[in-house]
Design an enzyme around this catalytic site. Sequence first.
Site, PDB file in Angstrom:
ATOM      1  N   LYS A  43       0.854  -1.193   0.000  1.00  0.00           N
ATOM      2  CA  LYS A  43       0.000   0.000   0.000  1.00  0.00           C
ATOM      3  C   LYS A  43       0.884   1.235   0.000  1.00  0.00           C
ATOM      4  O   LYS A  43       1.938   1.252   0.635  1.00  0.00           O
ATOM      5  CB  LYS A  43      -0.871  -0.010   1.256  1.00  0.00           C
ATOM      6  N   CYS A 128      -1.606  10.634  -6.762  1.00  0.00           N
ATOM      7  CA  CYS A 128      -2.819  10.321  -6.003  1.00  0.00           C
ATOM      8  C   CYS A 128      -3.865  11.414  -6.212  1.00  0.00           C
ATOM      9  O   CYS A 128      -3.643  12.569  -5.845  1.00  0.00           O
ATOM     10  CB  CYS A 128      -2.517  10.181  -4.518  1.00  0.00           C
TER      11      CYS A 128
END
Length: 311
Positions: A43, A128
């Site tokens: 992650k 992101c």
Amino acid sequence: MLTTSFFDHTFENPFMNASGVHCMTHEELDELAASKAGAFITKSATLESRAGNPEPRYFDVPLGSINSMGLPNKGLDYYLDYALSYQEKQTRPLFFSVAGMSVEENLEMLWVIQKSNFNGITELNLSCPNVPGKPQVAYDFPLTKTILTEVFQFFTKPLGVKLPPYFDMAHFDEMAEILNQFPLTYVNSINSIGNGLYIDPMTESVVIKPKDGFGGIGGEYVKPTALANVRAFYTRLNPSIKIIGTGGIRSGQDAFEHLLCGATMLQVGTELHKEGPAIFERLTAELTAIMDEKGYTSIDEFRGKLKTINV
């Protein structure tokens, strides 16, 4: 048949998870390690743990998904501890993703990784799209160059960058010119298409809570954009910079097309979320069947050899 050379290592196949899917905890990472995936990635870590955006923040839609996760993760130390433990028992390199909330945080995390005994491959997420108030760094070309310049003043381990989708030929040219100035191991293309909107007509409502329903789009919706980005960077980057193709891979045919465009490794996100790690066994079988039908005995026989119409 599916063996893939990447970072001086031969992987059994090119498939990986996309960072953010089935990789939050040590247990999920262990499940990926035990799956038929050729490799896997952690992650995206921030310096400290984050709860992420409020629920609901992920929603499966007919042709893919929409999400605004907000980088929930357990923090750099949690994933670095896993990575160091993993590499004591395994020879297969681990991919390690970082996505700081600021330039300074990214640099600090990369310093920690540089000084650690981690010997895998680090991915710097510059793309992101789902943190409120935080723009995507990789859409700011001068800032991207500044960050990579600072990073490579001290970071000597293998490093790749994850990029958002680009939609203009001039942007492909400009970003490739920047990336070619640095000793990158790879470029991961693409992250989700940012700030889409999905509406449930029955409730006349958006389906996720953060950002008034705006979120990153993944899955089948994004495959043409993903293929275009893979191809654009494959034909523009130095041959030493490999491409990880991400976006819309839900079948062996999708994987074949990414490889044909020039990808070396392949990451699966939305479909992994829907099916779980068993998907990798299905994808490898489907890709093998396509190669058998076409008479290919290795991926290198067709990788990057997409034909264009010249008549």
